[in-house]
Design an enzyme around this catalytic site. Structure first.
Site: not given
Length: 259
Positions: A119-120, A123, A181
């Site tokens: 997920h990070e 970004h 997100e």
């Protein structure tokens, strides 16, 4: 000054539309080298300010999982485990990944930590920091954000660093938007699946995060990464595609054993 800035911004806006990894149109016009430098500066500052964990197990597991994920996208990534009991993790432009020991204590297995790291990294891949900085520059600050890159210790410089999404703990809170997100969720779950981690564990991770936040102050990871019921619903809708990628990875022999 504003008369001079306006034509520059118009030119930037007309030439700065790019497409994100999920096909979304983005306004991104700050030079990537400057955004990367901001990430490098922020990460260096964190390493000076926060204790780094020397726990061999934590470091081995984190580097194993992060290595499997970043091999899918290439590049040299620095991974640091910070000795901090708050469940948090982040990735910064310039290929930097930070994971708190508190996050390692929270997750059940390697797949859930892979969901966090994926997920990070999502970004970063989607250039969300650049997109936020570009929007801030175009709407509010004019060209002053670019000037702040070279002055990271000033108030404006701290605001600029806040766009990187490090979080409130470091005194620079500017959370990612819901759109960012959702996009990072999709990119991250596909990344972990391609690396051979079970994407279904991502749903369990967010459910666990929700339970851990109930009846008390929201976890820092949740406060800077707001969770909504739609997050799990979106992941469930996307799961067939992610599971297909996971099955392909398994067939190709990608079966990480990082626990």
């Amino acid at each position: 000054m504003r008369k001079k800035i306006f034509p520059v911004l118009v030119t930037c806006l007309l030439s700065a539309c790019i497409t994100s990894p999920t096909g979304r149109s983005q306004l991104v016009f700050m030079p990537e080298a400057q955004i990367d430098q901001m990430g490098l500066q922020a990460f260096d500052d964190l390493k000076k300010q926060k204790p780094i964990s020397t726990d061999s197990k934590y470091n081995q597991v984190t580097n194993c999982i992060a290595g499997a994920i970043t091999r899918e996208i290439g590049g040299n990534w620095e991974v640091v485990v910070f000795k901090d009991n708050t469940p948090n993790a982040f990735a910064l432009p310039g290929n930097k990944i930070g994971v708190h020991t508190g996050m390692l204590q929270l997750v059940y297995n390697q797949d859930q930590l892979a969901a966090v790291i994926g997920h990070e990294v999502g970004h970063v891949l989607a250039k969300h920091s650049n997109e936020r900085a570009s929007q801030e520059m175009a709407v509010n600050q004019g060209l002053s954000v670019i000037q702040a890159v070279s002055q990271p210790q000033t108030a404006l410089g701290q605001t600029a660093l806040g766009m990187l999404g490090v979080g409130a703990q470091y005194g620079i809170l500017m959370p990612y938007s819901r759109t960012h997100e959702s996009e990072a969720d999709v990119i991250g779950v596909d990344l972990m699946a391609k690396a051979g981690f079970d994407p279904q564990q991502s749903i369990g991770l967010w459910q666990k995060m929700e339970r851990a936040s109930q009846g008390q102050q929201p976890l820092e990871f949740m406060s800077t990464h707001p969770s909504h019921a739609t997050r799990i619903q979106d992941l469930e809708k996307h799961m067939p595609q992610a599971m297909s990628l996971f099955q392909q990875a398994q067939a190709a022999g990608k079966q990480p054993h990082c626990n």
